[in-house]
Each structure stands twice: as C-alpha cells, then as structure tokens.
Write a protein that holds these residues in place. Sequence first.
Motif, short mmCIF file in Angstrom:
data_model
loop_
_atom_site.label_atom_id
_atom_site.label_comp_id
_atom_site.label_asym_id
_atom_site.label_seq_id
_atom_site.Cartn_x
_atom_site.Cartn_y
_atom_site.Cartn_z
N ALA A 6 0.83 -1.20 0.00
CA ALA A 6 0.00 0.00 0.00
C ALA A 6 0.87 1.25 0.00
CB ALA A 6 -0.92 0.00 1.21
N ARG A 7 1.96 1.23 0.76
CA ARG A 7 2.86 2.38 0.79
C ARG A 7 3.53 2.57 -0.57
NH1 ARG A 7 4.74 5.37 4.92
NH2 ARG A 7 6.58 6.66 4.50
N GLN A 8 3.94 1.46 -1.19
CA GLN A 8 4.54 1.53 -2.53
C GLN A 8 3.59 2.24 -3.50
OE1 GLN A 8 6.29 -2.93 -2.32
NE2 GLN A 8 5.88 -2.15 -4.37
N LYS A 9 2.31 1.87 -3.43
CA LYS A 9 1.32 2.43 -4.34
C LYS A 9 1.19 3.93 -4.13
CE LYS A 9 -1.86 2.29 -7.50
NZ LYS A 9 -1.48 2.06 -8.92
N SER A 10 1.15 4.36 -2.87
CA SER A 10 1.04 5.78 -2.58
C SER A 10 2.28 6.54 -3.02
CB SER A 10 0.80 5.99 -1.08
OG SER A 10 -0.46 5.47 -0.70
N LEU A 11 3.46 5.96 -2.81
CA LEU A 11 4.69 6.60 -3.24
C LEU A 11 4.76 6.69 -4.76
CD1 LEU A 11 7.13 4.91 -0.72
CD2 LEU A 11 6.83 7.38 -0.97
N GLU A 12 4.27 5.66 -5.43
CA GLU A 12 4.26 5.68 -6.89
C GLU A 12 3.32 6.78 -7.40
OE1 GLU A 12 3.93 2.52 -10.61
OE2 GLU A 12 3.10 1.97 -8.66
N SER A 63 -1.31 20.04 -5.95
CA SER A 63 -2.24 19.91 -4.83
C SER A 63 -2.34 18.46 -4.36
CB SER A 63 -3.62 20.44 -5.23
OG SER A 63 -4.55 20.27 -4.18
N ARG A 64 -2.43 17.54 -5.31
CA ARG A 64 -2.48 16.13 -4.94
C ARG A 64 -1.16 15.66 -4.35
NH1 ARG A 64 -4.29 10.87 -8.65
NH2 ARG A 64 -4.31 9.40 -6.90
N ALA A 65 -0.06 16.17 -4.88
CA ALA A 65 1.25 15.80 -4.35
C ALA A 65 1.40 16.21 -2.90
CB ALA A 65 2.35 16.43 -5.20
N TRP A 66 0.92 17.41 -2.56
CA TRP A 66 1.03 17.84 -1.16
C TRP A 66 0.20 16.93 -0.25
CZ3 TRP A 66 5.13 20.14 -1.69
CH2 TRP A 66 5.35 21.21 -2.54
N ARG A 67 -0.99 16.56 -0.70
CA ARG A 67 -1.83 15.68 0.13
C ARG A 67 -1.14 14.34 0.36
NH1 ARG A 67 -5.90 17.56 -3.37
NH2 ARG A 67 -5.99 15.53 -4.43
N GLU A 68 -0.65 13.73 -0.71
CA GLU A 68 0.02 12.43 -0.59
C GLU A 68 1.29 12.56 0.25
OE1 GLU A 68 -0.86 9.45 -1.65
OE2 GLU A 68 -2.59 9.96 -2.91
N GLY A 69 2.04 13.63 0.01
CA GLY A 69 3.31 13.81 0.71
C GLY A 69 3.13 13.98 2.20
N HIS A 70 2.14 14.75 2.62
CA HIS A 70 1.92 14.97 4.04
C HIS A 70 1.58 13.67 4.75
CE1 HIS A 70 1.03 19.45 3.19
NE2 HIS A 70 2.28 19.29 3.55
N LEU A 71 0.88 12.78 4.08
CA LEU A 71 0.56 11.48 4.68
C LEU A 71 1.78 10.57 4.72
CD1 LEU A 71 -2.91 10.84 3.00
CD2 LEU A 71 -2.50 11.35 5.41
N LEU A 72 2.50 10.50 3.63
CA LEU A 72 3.64 9.59 3.53
C LEU A 72 4.80 10.00 4.42
CD1 LEU A 72 3.48 8.98 -0.30
CD2 LEU A 72 3.38 7.18 1.44
N TYR A 73 4.94 11.29 4.66
CA TYR A 73 6.05 11.79 5.47
C TYR A 73 5.59 12.30 6.84
CZ TYR A 73 9.09 11.33 1.41
OH TYR A 73 9.82 10.82 0.35
#
Length: 296
Positions: free
Chosen positions: A210-216, A264-274
């Motif tokens: 799941a983390r791989q998918k979000s990072l991708e 905008s989507r990158a910030w959302r994903e990034g805040h969760l992943l990091y």
Amino acid sequence: MTSFRISAQQPASEEVRRVAQDRLERAIEAIGKGTPKGVHDARKRLKEVRALLRLVRKPLGKRAFAACNGRFRDTARELSTLRDATAIVECWEALAEREPARFASLPFKRIEGRLLARVEAEPAEPRDHQALIEGLRGAADAVGDWPLRSEGFSLFRAGLLRTYQDGRRAMKAAQQNPSDELLHDWRKRVKDHWYQTRLLREAWPRLFKARQKSLETLADCLGDDHDLAMLQLLMKEQAELFGAQVTFDELAAVVAQRRAELQSRAWREGHLLYAEKPDALVSLWGNYWRVARKER
C-alpha cells in the motif's frame, strides 16, 4: 520483477549483493539491445542500483559509496535518450485525454504535429555503448568486494533514515519555494524511498504494498508536473511552435491549471507519507523486519 527485494530469511549482505548484481546484469542486457527502449530500461535499472546503494551507504563507507554512485550516475548520463522531446509529447497526449475537444481543434493539432516533428528530428541510430557495458561488467564483478559487514536490519537502518529524512526536507523546501528545480529534487527523493520500500517489503508485504502504491502515485504526480514544466520552458524558449498568441495563451492556462491540480495532490500524498518522524519510522520498520524473520 521479484528479484528487486531483499529476503528477510537470508543474510542481509548477501541479499544486497545479489540484488545489485541482478540489476547491473539487467542494465547490461538492456543497453546491449541498442534501442531507445533498451536505453530507457537500463536507466531505470541504474536508478534502482543507486537507491540500493543509498540504503547501505553507511556500512559501505563514504569512499566506496561515492565511487559506485558516481560511476552509475555518470553511466546513466552518458546513455543517449530522447527523454526530453518524448516527455513533452507524452504530457501533451495526457492533456489531450483530459480535454479531447480542445486538443482536437486545428490550432492544437498543428502544435502537436510540430512537437512530434521534434522527436522525429532526433538521431535514430543506436549508439555504440560497448565501453559503458564493459564498465558495468566490471562494476558487477566488484559487488562481491563491497565492505558490508553488518547483518540484519542494522545494515539498512542508517540508509533508510537518511533517505526518509532527505525526502521530508525536500518536501519542506519545495513547499516553501515551489520552484521547478525543488519540486524535481523532491521527486528524486520520493523515488529513492519508493525503491527502498520495494526492497524491504518482506517486512510486512500487505502494508508495504500500500505504501509503494502511494509513493508511486506521488512520484507520478511530481513527474507529470515536471514534464509540464518542461513544456512551459519550451513555450518560453520556442514560442513559434505554439501558434498565434490566442492559442499560446489558451494552452498556457491549461498547463498552469493542470500543474496546480498535480501539485495539490502531491502535497496531500506527501503529508501522509512523510507524517511519521524519521526515528519512529525506522524503529517501526526494524520491528516489522524482526517479526518477519521469526515468523518465517
């Protein structure tokens, strides 16, 4: 490719050497094909090797790391590629899929034709990369001499920590100043963490998948944004490719809007992943790794 993972059941140093040699052999095979796709595949394999190197940077030692990383970086740069021209065509096609009616108009079709002509104007003959192949063969043979003395998760701890910290810092820098350069730097650090997540996914396959998918997803958003930045740069440097001013302005607005959506989507994903603190994440992954070893 299932070989791009480190088994929790085998000695860690042996697994690192196995993966490195496998990636280098695949890169050599890809270069030997003498095709643009082969060159593209080889560059991807070299990126994987460099992410693996960063995972074992500390046990490998500064001198050995710098030498290996420099060699693979320089080899990737020397490989001929149509990346810049084809990336712009690919992002154009992606925009056209989102707005087919607009991009089917005659002014926009004429722009597409000029962009395709740029790709066709690039030299098509494959270059002789024999020297690069020989260099990679030597590097693959030298993998067995890598000074990896630690075992278990301790072999990866420092490298994982640094890669994750670098990603958080790059995200913060890009947020404070969302320049094309800083956004691209963040993408490179995201890709490193993605590769390392793939390498260590045996710690907890379902969670790491799941983390791989979000990072991708995050890397793709930043990659698409970078391609659009290249399109904007081309519009600035070669405005004549993009027709009349009204067409130019229309395209500029479309590109700017799409970049805003991607970022905008990158910030959302990034805040969760990091979101996790670096020490906490590394400690947690270490616990997962030890459980995986015991259970299997």
